[in-house]
Design a protein around this motif. Structure first.
Motif, PDB file in Angstrom:
ATOM      1  N   GLN A  68       4.198   4.501  19.061  1.00  0.00           N
ATOM      2  CA  GLN A  68       3.858   5.903  18.787  1.00  0.00           C
ATOM      3  C   GLN A  68       4.352   6.311  17.403  1.00  0.00           C
ATOM      4  N   GLU A  69       5.539   5.819  17.008  1.00  0.00           N
ATOM      5  CA  GLU A  69       6.049   6.115  15.667  1.00  0.00           C
ATOM      6  C   GLU A  69       5.096   5.571  14.602  1.00  0.00           C
ATOM      7  N   LYS A  70       4.580   4.373  14.812  1.00  0.00           N
ATOM      8  CA  LYS A  70       3.638   3.806  13.843  1.00  0.00           C
ATOM      9  C   LYS A  70       2.357   4.631  13.781  1.00  0.00           C
ATOM     10  N   VAL A  71       1.855   5.072  14.925  1.00  0.00           N
ATOM     11  CA  VAL A  71       0.657   5.918  14.942  1.00  0.00           C
ATOM     12  C   VAL A  71       0.896   7.160  14.086  1.00  0.00           C
ATOM     13  N   VAL A  72       2.012   7.827  14.315  1.00  0.00           N
ATOM     14  CA  VAL A  72       2.349   9.048  13.568  1.00  0.00           C
ATOM     15  C   VAL A  72       2.470   8.747  12.073  1.00  0.00           C
ATOM     16  N   LEU A  73       3.155   7.664  11.733  1.00  0.00           N
ATOM     17  CA  LEU A  73       3.344   7.311  10.319  1.00  0.00           C
ATOM     18  C   LEU A  73       2.027   6.991   9.627  1.00  0.00           C
ATOM     19  N   TYR A  74       1.166   6.219  10.257  1.00  0.00           N
ATOM     20  CA  TYR A  74      -0.112   5.884   9.630  1.00  0.00           C
ATOM     21  C   TYR A  74      -0.927   7.149   9.357  1.00  0.00           C
ATOM     22  N   PHE A  75      -0.955   8.075  10.314  1.00  0.00           N
ATOM     23  CA  PHE A  75      -1.669   9.327  10.070  1.00  0.00           C
ATOM     24  C   PHE A  75      -1.000  10.135   8.958  1.00  0.00           C
ATOM     25  N   ALA A  76       0.313  10.174   8.935  1.00  0.00           N
ATOM     26  CA  ALA A  76       1.039  10.920   7.898  1.00  0.00           C
ATOM     27  C   ALA A  76       0.755  10.356   6.512  1.00  0.00           C
ATOM     28  N   PHE A  77       0.423   9.062   6.448  1.00  0.00           N
ATOM     29  CA  PHE A  77       0.161   8.432   5.159  1.00  0.00           C
ATOM     30  C   PHE A  77      -1.329   8.226   4.898  1.00  0.00           C
ATOM     31  N   LEU A  99       0.828  -1.204   0.000  1.00  0.00           N
ATOM     32  CA  LEU A  99       0.000   0.000   0.000  1.00  0.00           C
ATOM     33  C   LEU A  99       0.866   1.258   0.000  1.00  0.00           C
ATOM     34  N   THR A 100       0.520   2.187  -0.870  1.00  0.00           N
ATOM     35  CA  THR A 100       1.246   3.459  -0.952  1.00  0.00           C
ATOM     36  C   THR A 100       0.609   4.524  -0.064  1.00  0.00           C
ATOM     37  N   ALA A 101      -0.470   4.156   0.582  1.00  0.00           N
ATOM     38  CA  ALA A 101      -1.136   5.018   1.559  1.00  0.00           C
ATOM     39  C   ALA A 101      -1.682   4.106   2.648  1.00  0.00           C
ATOM     40  N   ALA A 102      -1.888   4.684   3.817  1.00  0.00           N
ATOM     41  CA  ALA A 102      -2.445   3.897   4.925  1.00  0.00           C
ATOM     42  C   ALA A 102      -3.956   3.773   4.746  1.00  0.00           C
ATOM     43  N   PRO A 103      -4.523   2.604   5.068  1.00  0.00           N
ATOM     44  CA  PRO A 103      -5.980   2.472   5.063  1.00  0.00           C
ATOM     45  C   PRO A 103      -6.608   3.455   6.050  1.00  0.00           C
ATOM     46  N   ASP A 104      -7.904   3.656   5.926  1.00  0.00           N
ATOM     47  CA  ASP A 104      -8.616   4.602   6.792  1.00  0.00           C
ATOM     48  C   ASP A 104      -8.405   4.287   8.270  1.00  0.00           C
ATOM     49  N   LEU A 105      -8.401   2.990   8.600  1.00  0.00           N
ATOM     50  CA  LEU A 105      -8.182   2.548   9.978  1.00  0.00           C
ATOM     51  C   LEU A 105      -7.018   1.566  10.001  1.00  0.00           C
ATOM     52  N   CYS A 106      -6.051   1.832  10.852  1.00  0.00           N
ATOM     53  CA  CYS A 106      -4.929   0.913  11.073  1.00  0.00           C
ATOM     54  C   CYS A 106      -4.935   0.527  12.548  1.00  0.00           C
ATOM     55  N   VAL A 107      -4.786  -0.769  12.822  1.00  0.00           N
ATOM     56  CA  VAL A 107      -4.786  -1.265  14.197  1.00  0.00           C
ATOM     57  C   VAL A 107      -3.457  -1.956  14.474  1.00  0.00           C
ATOM     58  N   GLU A 108      -2.827  -1.578  15.552  1.00  0.00           N
ATOM     59  CA  GLU A 108      -1.591  -2.215  16.023  1.00  0.00           C
ATOM     60  C   GLU A 108      -1.881  -2.916  17.343  1.00  0.00           C
ATOM     61  N   VAL A 109      -1.405  -4.151  17.455  1.00  0.00           N
ATOM     62  CA  VAL A 109      -1.555  -4.941  18.679  1.00  0.00           C
ATOM     63  C   VAL A 109      -0.168  -5.088  19.299  1.00  0.00           C
ATOM     64  N   TYR A 110      -0.058  -4.677  20.554  1.00  0.00           N
ATOM     65  CA  TYR A 110       1.226  -4.781  21.267  1.00  0.00           C
ATOM     66  C   TYR A 110       1.687  -6.225  21.385  1.00  0.00           C
TER      67      TYR A 110
END
Length: 164
Positions: free
Chosen positions: A114-123, A93-104
């Motif tokens: 937190q870096e992933k949260v920021v990156l998904y929003f940036a994309f 994917l060249t952009a993040a889907p509308d909703l991205c879920v990360e499981v610890y």
């Protein structure tokens, strides 16, 4: 070993049967996270609940998103019909889907998540959820703002199966 492209990593048969989730960092180096039972249960629970709530769009498991910091793989993702139409031909994917879920997982750090949260929003993500080891969800509506409920799926519970 020189950095590989995501397509080269996906085509490498020696990496096909590893019991790890593979991502890359900004240097194209492979980063692996071992799969754990609890992580899989939480991922499955979130996917199943989203499947019951979504009336349109498309659910994904292990959605690979190309970012400026390498390929990040959302554990669960949901894309609107428009997103799916725009990215149907993407191998990664060249952009993040509308909703991205990360499981610890035990190997994840708070800074990494937190870096992933920021990156998904940036994309392009509209919302990012983070599920902790106890199954508690944080519904991010921006890189720094957590809501008590999901904006995209307001009926989704704030707790899923977790570590006892």
């Amino acid at each position: 070993m020189p950095a590989l492209t995501w397509d080269e990593i996906c085509a490498d048969r020696s990496l096909a049967d590893l019991p790890y989730k593979i991502e890359t960092n900004r240097h194209g180096q492979i980063v692996m996270s071992p799969a754990r039972h609890l992580h899989s249960r939480q991922q499955s629970d979130i996917h199943a609940r989203l499947a019951k709530l979504s009336t349109s769009g498309y659910l994904l498991v292990e959605a690979a998103v190309q970012t400026t910091e390498g390929v990040k793989v959302a554990d669960v993702a949901w894309g609107s019909d428009a997103f799916q139409e725009a990215h149907a031909q993407d191998e990664t994917l060249t952009a993040a889907p509308d909703l991205c879920v990360e499981v610890y997982s035990p190997t994840n750090s708070k800074a990494e998540m937190q870096e992933k949260v920021v990156l998904y929003f940036a994309f392009g993500a509209k919302e990012v959820w983070v599920c902790d080891m106890k199954g508690r969800l944080s519904f991010y509506v921006s890189p720094t703002t957590v809501s008590e409920v999901s904006a995209l799926f307001p009926q989704f519970p704030a707790q899923v199966v977790g570590q006892q």
